[in-house]
Motif scaffolding. Structure first.
Motif, PDB file in Angstrom:
ATOM      1  N   LEU A 158       0.856  -0.665  -0.454  1.00  0.00           N
ATOM      2  CA  LEU A 158       0.085  -0.494   0.065  1.00  0.00           C
ATOM      3  C   LEU A 158       0.675   1.394   0.060  1.00  0.00           C
ATOM      4  CD1 LEU A 158      -2.484  -0.392   2.365  1.00  0.00           C
ATOM      5  CD2 LEU A 158      -3.322  -0.629   0.159  1.00  0.00           C
ATOM      6  N   PRO A 159       0.350   2.295  -0.422  1.00  0.00           N
ATOM      7  CA  PRO A 159       1.650   3.820  -0.528  1.00  0.00           C
ATOM      8  C   PRO A 159       1.267   4.401   0.753  1.00  0.00           C
ATOM      9  CG  PRO A 159      -0.444   3.589  -2.394  1.00  0.00           C
ATOM     10  CD  PRO A 159      -0.420   2.351  -2.252  1.00  0.00           C
ATOM     11  N   MET A 160       2.466   4.727   1.207  1.00  0.00           N
ATOM     12  CA  MET A 160       2.146   5.361   3.111  1.00  0.00           C
ATOM     13  C   MET A 160       1.043   5.883   2.625  1.00  0.00           C
ATOM     14  SD  MET A 160       4.649   4.108   4.097  1.00  0.00           S
ATOM     15  CE  MET A 160       4.921   5.124   5.916  1.00  0.00           C
ATOM     16  N   LYS A 161       0.307   7.034   1.620  1.00  0.00           N
ATOM     17  CA  LYS A 161      -0.819   7.490   1.949  1.00  0.00           C
ATOM     18  C   LYS A 161      -2.474   7.171   2.200  1.00  0.00           C
ATOM     19  CE  LYS A 161       0.898  12.682   0.914  1.00  0.00           C
ATOM     20  NZ  LYS A 161       0.456  13.330  -0.051  1.00  0.00           N
ATOM     21  N   ALA A 162      -2.438   5.804   1.906  1.00  0.00           N
ATOM     22  CA  ALA A 162      -3.203   5.087   1.427  1.00  0.00           C
ATOM     23  C   ALA A 162      -3.107   4.224   2.961  1.00  0.00           C
ATOM     24  CB  ALA A 162      -3.520   4.046   0.163  1.00  0.00           C
ATOM     25  N   ILE A 163      -2.688   4.180   3.889  1.00  0.00           N
ATOM     26  CA  ILE A 163      -2.353   3.498   4.811  1.00  0.00           C
ATOM     27  C   ILE A 163      -3.478   4.385   6.362  1.00  0.00           C
ATOM     28  CG2 ILE A 163      -1.103   2.130   7.138  1.00  0.00           C
ATOM     29  CD1 ILE A 163       0.714   1.796   4.496  1.00  0.00           C
ATOM     30  N   THR A 164      -5.007   3.886   6.403  1.00  0.00           N
ATOM     31  CA  THR A 164      -5.162   4.450   8.224  1.00  0.00           C
ATOM     32  C   THR A 164      -5.127   3.593   9.045  1.00  0.00           C
ATOM     33  OG1 THR A 164      -7.397   2.409   6.812  1.00  0.00           O
ATOM     34  CG2 THR A 164      -7.458   4.794   5.239  1.00  0.00           C
ATOM     35  N   PRO A 165      -5.518   4.129  10.446  1.00  0.00           N
ATOM     36  CA  PRO A 165      -5.673   3.396  11.193  1.00  0.00           C
ATOM     37  C   PRO A 165      -6.446   1.934  10.861  1.00  0.00           C
ATOM     38  CG  PRO A 165      -6.063   5.622  11.591  1.00  0.00           C
ATOM     39  CD  PRO A 165      -6.229   5.667   9.616  1.00  0.00           C
ATOM     40  N   VAL A 166      -7.450   2.094  10.173  1.00  0.00           N
ATOM     41  CA  VAL A 166      -8.096   0.456  10.032  1.00  0.00           C
ATOM     42  C   VAL A 166      -7.311  -0.403   9.543  1.00  0.00           C
ATOM     43  CG1 VAL A 166     -10.333  -0.533   9.024  1.00  0.00           C
ATOM     44  CG2 VAL A 166     -10.295   2.286   9.635  1.00  0.00           C
TER      45      VAL A 166
END
Length: 414
Positions: A158-166
């Motif tokens: 996953l791209p860094m900016k696409a990673i969420t707390p979920v």
């Protein structure tokens, strides 16, 4: 007059392209092949003169019935717009023109930016983070193996900016369930460190680990608590009756009889042992402090190792991996065995050294002997300068007594 959906929908192709004007620079170009494309005509000043240009917004489309918001968003990403959406795009393009920005150039830059961000995956930044750490190679290797086993399968691509707390919570829950709370805690610290690097280098804007940092219960395993004499005896009896691999049992016993670290035991190599002299010399590269360490071996350890040599002596490692015999056993084998025996959460192999230190001190042995056996570095600089003694003979007597006591405690009734 402004265009209507009916006029756009019913426009027929002709031999040559023609335009249907909506106003404010927006028009629909109808091509001979039937394609209908939105165009925005604008003028951009270079300071002295104004130059007229055309911005290709995208194709005309009729929104499907029952289209969901997320479906509409995907459609717009593919540059297919309804009449009302094309007007909104014209407003955005106009705002750029007012700022002196060519909307076509802006879109190209945004595309390059998105492609760049997609290439900045968690795995790529994590490996960069590891490379920057002032750690020994063996420490980096262990941390990388944890990432490959626990983190990368879930968020590595996953791209860094696409990673969420979920996403982070999914990693932590999976690690806690499959690998234990200690590994989950290590994964949490590592991921937060990776995001800290990404933020400082402007590759993302926030740390998604922070919102879920307390989502899992704190690790209640008392890793450093010394076991009582009664607990030591029960543990050794339970392990003795364990129906698992003989090599796992032997590695566990070696750890207890020498008070070495779990990794030092499971990664032991036959070349390190001199059984005739009852010595085990661990090379510097395998020691935490990167200083070679000699362990005296009690008679019980020598006897056990001589018997084991008949089984694994043809391999480099004393305790070879079950599936890949050219590699050593992993220390996780201890944890798996302890979980099966019901000791998970009550005792960690790392508590063995704390237990040994506590009990040997109670037995009246010199603190210098005990600290040297544990390969601890003298903290007092002056004392360290003048005290080079290995206390090897003294430690040999102490560790033989320790092995005898282990046998005695193991034989006692629970």
């Amino acid at each position: 007059m402004p265009l209507t959906d009916t006029a756009c929908r019913t426009a027929k192709p002709k031999e040559k392209p023609y335009k249907l004007t909506d106003g404010n620079g927006l028009y629909l170009e109808v091509k001979p092949n039937g394609v209908k494309a939105w165009r925005y005509r604008f003028e951009l000043s270079d300071g002295a003169t104004k130059k007229e240009s055309v911005f290709a917004i995208g194709d005309y489309v009729i929104a499907p019935k029952g289209e969901m918001p997320e479906q509409a968003e995907e459609r717009r990403k593919g540059r297919r717009f309804t009449l009302s959406e094309a007007r909104e795009e014209r407003v955005r393009a106009r705002s750029l023109v007012i700022q002196g920005i060519n909307p076509a150039h802006h879109r190209q830059q945004e595309r390059v930016k998105r492609d760049y961000e997609k290439a900045i995956t968690f795995e790529a930044v994590a490996k960069e983070w590891l490379a920057l750490k002032d750690w020994e190679d063996i420490t980096k290797s262990k941390r990388l193996k944890m990432l490959e086993r626990v983190v990368f399968p879930r968020i590595g691509d996953l791209p860094m900016k696409a990673i969420t707390p979920v996403n982070i919570l999914d990693v932590l829950r999976g690690a806690a369930q499959e690998n234990g709370p200690s590994v989950a805690a290590e994964a949490k610290r590592t991921m937060s460190g990776v995001f800290e690097l990404a933020i400082s280098t402007l590759r993302t804007t926030s740390d998604p680990v922070y919102p879920v940092r307390k989502a899992l219960p704190a690790n209640k395993t008392q890793h450093k608590r010394p076991l009582s004499v009664k607990e030591i005896g029960q543990l050794l009896r339970d392990v003795e009756s364990h129906g698992g691999r003989h090599e796992t049992l032997c590695a566990f016993r070696l750890m207890w009889m020498t008070l070495c670290r779990p990794s030092e035991a499971v990664e032991a190599q036959w070349s390190e042992f001199n059984l005739d002299k009852a010595l085990w010399k661990i090379p510097a590269e395998r020691m935490k402090k990167r200083k070679a360490h000699t362990n005296p071996l009690p008679l019980q350890a020598v006897e056990m190792l001589r018997g084991l040599h008949l089984i694994t002596g043809k391999y480099a490692h004393v305790f070879p991996h079950r599936d890949v015999r050219t590699r050593p056993m992993v220390s996780a084998s201890f944890r798996q065995m302890l979980n099966v025996l019901g000791w998970g959460g009550k005792y960690s192999p790392h508590a063995t050294r704390t237990t040994g230190s506590t009990r040997l001190n109670e037995m009246g042995y010199s603190a210098d002997w005990i600290e040297r056996q544990l390969a601890h570095t003298e903290q007092n600089a002056v004392r360290r300068t003048y005290n080079h003694a290995e206390y090897l003979d003294d430690r040999a007597i102490m560790m033989q007594r320790w092995a005898d006591m282990l046998d005695s405690w193991k034989k006692e009734s629970a």
